[in-house]
Enzyme design. Structure first.
Site, mmCIF file in Angstrom:
data_model
loop_
_atom_site.group_PDB
_atom_site.id
_atom_site.type_symbol
_atom_site.label_atom_id
_atom_site.label_comp_id
_atom_site.label_asym_id
_atom_site.label_seq_id
_atom_site.Cartn_x
_atom_site.Cartn_y
_atom_site.Cartn_z
ATOM 1 N N GLY A 1 -27.624 31.584 -60.138
ATOM 2 C CA GLY A 1 -27.077 30.308 -59.568
ATOM 3 C C GLY A 1 -25.784 29.460 -59.748
ATOM 4 O O GLY A 1 -24.969 30.395 -60.680
ATOM 5 N N ASP A 2 -25.817 28.456 -59.692
ATOM 6 C CA ASP A 2 -24.458 27.262 -60.290
ATOM 7 C C ASP A 2 -23.269 27.748 -59.960
ATOM 8 O O ASP A 2 -21.888 27.885 -60.603
ATOM 9 C CB ASP A 2 -24.867 26.982 -61.668
ATOM 10 C CG ASP A 2 -26.321 26.148 -62.078
ATOM 11 O OD1 ASP A 2 -26.746 25.720 -61.126
ATOM 12 O OD2 ASP A 2 -25.758 26.223 -63.277
ATOM 13 N N LYS B 1 -22.554 26.102 -55.018
ATOM 14 C CA LYS B 1 -23.364 25.988 -53.660
ATOM 15 C C LYS B 1 -23.195 25.004 -52.637
ATOM 16 O O LYS B 1 -22.558 25.410 -51.732
ATOM 17 C CB LYS B 1 -25.100 26.411 -53.296
ATOM 18 C CG LYS B 1 -24.726 28.327 -54.211
ATOM 19 C CD LYS B 1 -26.719 28.233 -54.346
ATOM 20 C CE LYS B 1 -27.655 27.759 -55.005
ATOM 21 N NZ LYS B 1 -26.802 28.062 -56.508
ATOM 22 N N GLY C 1 -29.575 22.090 -58.577
ATOM 23 C CA GLY C 1 -28.687 20.878 -59.377
ATOM 24 C C GLY C 1 -27.629 21.242 -58.462
ATOM 25 O O GLY C 1 -26.736 22.279 -58.725
ATOM 26 N N HIS C 2 -27.133 20.601 -57.454
ATOM 27 C CA HIS C 2 -26.076 20.973 -56.686
ATOM 28 C C HIS C 2 -24.662 19.559 -56.428
ATOM 29 O O HIS C 2 -25.180 18.735 -56.206
ATOM 30 C CB HIS C 2 -26.184 21.571 -55.357
ATOM 31 C CG HIS C 2 -27.389 22.106 -55.293
ATOM 32 N ND1 HIS C 2 -28.471 22.863 -53.805
ATOM 33 C CD2 HIS C 2 -27.776 23.076 -55.575
ATOM 34 C CE1 HIS C 2 -28.389 24.085 -53.994
ATOM 35 N NE2 HIS C 2 -28.208 23.889 -55.438
ATOM 36 N N THR C 3 -23.386 20.998 -56.885
ATOM 37 C CA THR C 3 -22.581 19.183 -57.402
ATOM 38 C C THR C 3 -21.814 18.955 -55.644
ATOM 39 O O THR C 3 -20.944 19.846 -55.732
ATOM 40 C CB THR C 3 -21.741 19.962 -58.515
ATOM 41 O OG1 THR C 3 -22.580 20.021 -59.688
ATOM 42 C CG2 THR C 3 -20.810 18.169 -58.656
ATOM 43 N N THR D 1 -36.881 24.438 -65.921
ATOM 44 C CA THR D 1 -36.668 23.260 -65.775
ATOM 45 C C THR D 1 -37.087 21.821 -66.085
ATOM 46 O O THR D 1 -37.117 21.043 -66.290
ATOM 47 C CB THR D 1 -35.742 23.182 -64.614
ATOM 48 O OG1 THR D 1 -36.888 23.206 -63.418
ATOM 49 C CG2 THR D 1 -34.832 24.302 -64.278
ATOM 50 N N GLN E 1 -30.728 28.077 -56.363
ATOM 51 C CA GLN E 1 -30.329 28.963 -57.366
ATOM 52 C C GLN E 1 -29.655 30.138 -57.271
ATOM 53 O O GLN E 1 -28.572 30.078 -56.825
ATOM 54 C CB GLN E 1 -32.398 29.627 -57.789
ATOM 55 C CG GLN E 1 -33.446 28.914 -58.005
ATOM 56 C CD GLN E 1 -33.815 27.955 -57.439
ATOM 57 O OE1 GLN E 1 -34.511 27.820 -56.927
ATOM 58 N NE2 GLN E 1 -33.340 26.264 -57.732
ATOM 59 N N LYS F 1 -13.980 28.641 -57.843
ATOM 60 C CA LYS F 1 -14.019 28.339 -59.755
ATOM 61 C C LYS F 1 -12.729 29.596 -59.183
ATOM 62 O O LYS F 1 -13.134 29.703 -61.494
ATOM 63 C CB LYS F 1 -14.727 28.224 -60.728
ATOM 64 C CG LYS F 1 -15.788 27.150 -60.113
ATOM 65 C CD LYS F 1 -16.600 27.319 -61.138
ATOM 66 C CE LYS F 1 -16.743 25.517 -61.952
ATOM 67 N NZ LYS F 1 -17.913 25.286 -62.778
HETATM 68 P P1 GDP Z 1 -24.380 24.839 -57.374
HETATM 69 O O1 GDP Z 1 -25.538 24.685 -58.170
HETATM 70 O O2 GDP Z 1 -24.456 26.721 -56.921
HETATM 71 O O3 GDP Z 1 -24.210 24.058 -56.334
HETATM 72 O O4 GDP Z 1 -23.596 24.511 -58.401
HETATM 73 P P2 GDP Z 1 -23.262 23.186 -59.724
HETATM 74 O O5 GDP Z 1 -23.189 22.225 -58.831
HETATM 75 O O6 GDP Z 1 -24.784 23.328 -60.150
HETATM 76 O O7 GDP Z 1 -22.386 23.977 -60.723
HETATM 77 C C1 GDP Z 1 -21.228 24.236 -59.870
HETATM 78 C C2 GDP Z 1 -19.967 23.565 -60.649
HETATM 79 O O8 GDP Z 1 -18.498 23.691 -60.176
HETATM 80 C C3 GDP Z 1 -19.666 21.957 -60.514
HETATM 81 O O9 GDP Z 1 -19.291 21.046 -60.901
HETATM 82 C C4 GDP Z 1 -18.949 22.216 -58.792
HETATM 83 O O10 GDP Z 1 -18.368 20.835 -58.699
HETATM 84 C C5 GDP Z 1 -17.999 23.051 -59.577
HETATM 85 N N1 GDP Z 1 -17.122 23.685 -58.437
HETATM 86 C C6 GDP Z 1 -17.433 24.261 -57.497
HETATM 87 N N2 GDP Z 1 -16.321 25.302 -56.877
HETATM 88 C C7 GDP Z 1 -15.499 25.031 -57.905
HETATM 89 C C8 GDP Z 1 -14.496 25.620 -58.055
HETATM 90 O O11 GDP Z 1 -13.513 26.387 -56.944
HETATM 91 N N3 GDP Z 1 -13.219 25.267 -58.646
HETATM 92 C C9 GDP Z 1 -13.438 24.147 -59.439
HETATM 93 N N4 GDP Z 1 -12.587 23.918 -60.977
HETATM 94 N N5 GDP Z 1 -14.977 23.773 -60.276
HETATM 95 C C10 GDP Z 1 -16.165 24.238 -58.845
HETATM 96 P P1 IMO Z 2 -28.579 25.784 -58.890
HETATM 97 O O1 IMO Z 2 -29.646 25.497 -57.379
HETATM 98 C C1 IMO Z 2 -29.249 27.503 -62.600
HETATM 99 C C2 IMO Z 2 -33.601 29.134 -64.134
HETATM 100 C C3 IMO Z 2 -33.892 28.216 -64.759
HETATM 101 C C4 IMO Z 2 -34.696 28.809 -65.961
HETATM 102 C C5 IMO Z 2 -35.379 29.939 -63.937
HETATM 103 C C6 IMO Z 2 -36.746 29.580 -64.359
HETATM 104 O O2 IMO Z 2 -28.331 24.849 -59.155
HETATM 105 O O3 IMO Z 2 -28.086 27.032 -58.924
HETATM 106 P P2 IMO Z 2 -38.180 27.160 -63.092
HETATM 107 O O4 IMO Z 2 -37.567 26.069 -63.427
HETATM 108 O O5 IMO Z 2 -37.261 27.688 -61.644
HETATM 109 O O6 IMO Z 2 -39.285 28.096 -62.788
HETATM 110 O O7 IMO Z 2 -36.914 28.045 -64.301
HETATM 111 O O8 IMO Z 2 -34.776 29.464 -63.658
HETATM 112 N N1 IMO Z 2 -32.930 28.240 -62.804
HETATM 113 C C7 IMO Z 2 -31.636 27.915 -62.404
HETATM 114 N N2 IMO Z 2 -30.689 28.583 -63.103
HETATM 115 N N3 IMO Z 2 -29.508 26.912 -61.694
HETATM 116 C C8 IMO Z 2 -30.549 26.412 -60.683
HETATM 117 O O9 IMO Z 2 -30.454 25.598 -59.804
HETATM 118 C C9 IMO Z 2 -31.450 26.637 -61.831
HETATM 119 N N4 IMO Z 2 -33.008 26.790 -61.273
HETATM 120 C C10 IMO Z 2 -33.955 27.895 -62.027
HETATM 121 O O10 IMO Z 2 -33.146 27.590 -65.776
HETATM 122 O O11 IMO Z 2 -33.769 30.424 -66.988
HETATM 123 MG MG MG Z 3 -26.723 24.168 -60.152
#
Ligand code: GDP
Ligand code: IMO
Ligand code: MG
Length: 427
Positions: A12-13, A16, A40-42, A128, A223, A330
């Site tokens: 995750g994170d 996306k 949590g999608h930024t 979460t 995720q 990243k």
């Molecule tokens: P998601 O859950 O997969 O949508 O990812 P998150 O939003 O939780 O975390 C990704 C973080 O990396 C966010 O703060 C984005 O703004 C940031 N991000 C995405 N792509 C890049 C990149 O290529 N470089 C940098 N420095 N940040 C990025």
């Molecule tokens: P995005 O879409 C990272 C993790 C939680 C925990 C496990 C189970 O932003 O990538 P849950 O509340 O789903 O039952 O928790 O999954 N988890 C994530 N980790 N990014 C996420 O979403 C996540 N959604 C759930 O931290 O370990």
């Molecule tokens: Mg996220």
């Protein structure tokens, strides 16, 4: 044009939200197919930053219809506040469609999630706390509440009462909590019903008809692959299927209509919550990745665990999702390291293992086998083409591609929409 899937290749994170938003301008529908507001999608557009939890990242592209598919679990209060937050910032959300078959996260399931974790103590998953697991459990147990149930008061009341019959026994007798009154839950849900009504639709029909008309449909995973209930690091996973197959069951679109599966892959690795993580760093490199990469959870604000890139996991993601492409994100965060270790295999109880072991015990014992690649010091955040990257950064990308088993078709060099190097077009 058939459908595309975009999903997380790690824990995750991976970025996306940014990747989906980037494609959102060129596709007709962006569809969430699983998970809920645990995501949590930024998305960063110019100087504006958006944190989306339940809404598909396509909501920020005016021409795009955002869809919440049947496989998603919906917390109505979170959804409505996310919608009003966007409306206040001038984003039009009127095109949103929500499947009548999506399940509702009820207030009692948020409570059950939190108390279950508390009772697990040091064995907790680190969820979460948003009610995700208990809501999917109710769905599978056939005592869940669906969006369509909000429009039949008698059915809704019967279903809430049936669910609470058992839940209240658990809450009062096992967890020492107060019983929850069915009437109060029904009243709260009915209040949401009218506010959600304009969005509720037969999304299976809408999406299949759109594909018949050659519209472009993008499925956005929440995720990541290693958090998948079937293919992830069980039990340290979420309760749904972020892997590619989830896009079919979670939307009612058949696999023959999907032509491309894009894995979003961070140039290093992060994880939130408990569970094994072979390349995790506990030293200043881990601290530096966290600081430079801004690795703090968008949903819970928890620090993310950080480590080097793990090619074993990337290969596994290619296999279980049938990935056609990677979007590497990243890369800019790695600028400044003289050398960058990359995990190419594991050592498990003295043996070298090249693929992800199916045994949980083995995976818990896996130690990374590293190869070290030369780093770069030049700022790459303004790079527009692959050739703009320093030679060592190019070589890092090529090495990852070779190890991971699918072409890297785009590279993120910063959080902004325009900070992306496109190598092969996704559309
Ligand atoms: P998601 O859950 O997969 O949508 O990812 P998150 O939003 O939780 O975390 C990704 C973080 O990396 C966010 O703060 C984005 O703004 C940031 N991000 C995405 N792509 C890049 C990149 O290529 N470089 C940098 N420095 N940040 C990025
Ligand atoms: P995005 O879409 C990272 C993790 C939680 C925990 C496990 C189970 O932003 O990538 P849950 O509340 O789903 O039952 O928790 O999954 N988890 C994530 N980790 N990014 C996420 O979403 C996540 N959604 C759930 O931290 O370990
Ligand atoms: Mg996220």
């Amino acid at each position: 044009m058939p459908a595309l899937v975009l999903l997380g290749a790690q824990w995750g994170d991976e970025g996306k939200g940014k990747a989906t938003d980037l494609l959102g301008g060129s596709v007709d529908y962006v569809v969430r197919y699983q998970g809920g507001n645990n995501a949590g999608h930024t998305v960063v557009v110019g100087d504006q930053k958006y944190a989306l939890h339940l809404l598909p990242s396509g909501i920020l592209s005016p021409g795009c219809t955002p869809v919440i598919g049947n496989g998603v679990v919906v917390d109505p209060s979170v959804l409505l506040s996310e919608l009003s937050g966007l409306n206040e910032r001038g984003v039009d959300t009127s095109k949103l469609l929500i499947s009548g078959n999506a399940h509702i996260i009820t207030p009692y399931n948020v409570t059950v999630d939190k108390v279950t974790e508390r009772f697990l103590g040091k064995r907790k998953i680190g969820t979460t706390g948003r009610g995700i697991g208990p809501t999917y459990a109710d769905k599978i147990n056939r005592v869940g509440i669906r969006v369509q149930d909000l429009y039949d008061e008698s059915i809704l009341t019967q279903k809430v009462e049936a669910a609470l019959d058992v839940k209240n026994q658990i809450l009062t007798k096992l967890y020492n909590r107060r019983a929850i009154a069915a009437g109060q839950v029904v009243e709260e849900l009915l209040d949401y019903a009218e506010k959600l009504r304009p969005y509720v639709a037969d999304t299976v029909l809408v999406l299949n008809q759109a594909l018949d008309e050659d519209k472009v449909v993008l499925f956005e995973g929440g995720q990541g692959t290693l958090l998948d209930i079937d293919h992830g690091t069980y039990p340290f996973v979420t309760s749904s299927n972020p892997t590619a197959g989830g896009a079919c069951t979670g939307t009612g679109v058949g696999p023959t209509r999907i032509s491309r599966v894009i894995g979003i892959l961070k140039a290093y690795t992060t994880r939130v919550g408990a569970g094994p993580f072979p390349t995790e760093l506990f030293d200043e490199d881990g601290e530096a990745l966290r600081r430079i990469g801004g690795e703090r959870g968008v949903t819970t604000g928890r620090d993310r665990r950080c480590g080097w890139f793990d090619a074993v996991i990337a290969r596994y993601a290619t296999r279980v999702n049938g990935l056609t492409d990677f979007f590497l994100t990243k890369l800019d965060v790695l600028t400044g390291w003289e050398e960058i270790p990359v995990c190419v295999a594991y050592e498990i109880d003295g043996r070298r293992v090249d693929e992800l072991p199916y045994s949980q015990t083995d995976f818990h014992h896996a130690k990374p086998v590293y190869e070290t690649l030369p780093g770069w010091s030049e700022d790459i955040t303004g790079a527009k083409t692959f050739a703009d990257l320093p030679k060592n950064a190019q070589n890092y990308v090529k090495a990852l591609e070779e190890m991971s088993g699918a072409p890297i078709s785009a590279i993120g060099v910063g959080p902004g929409r325009d900070q992306t190097i496109e190598i092969n077009s996704f559309l």
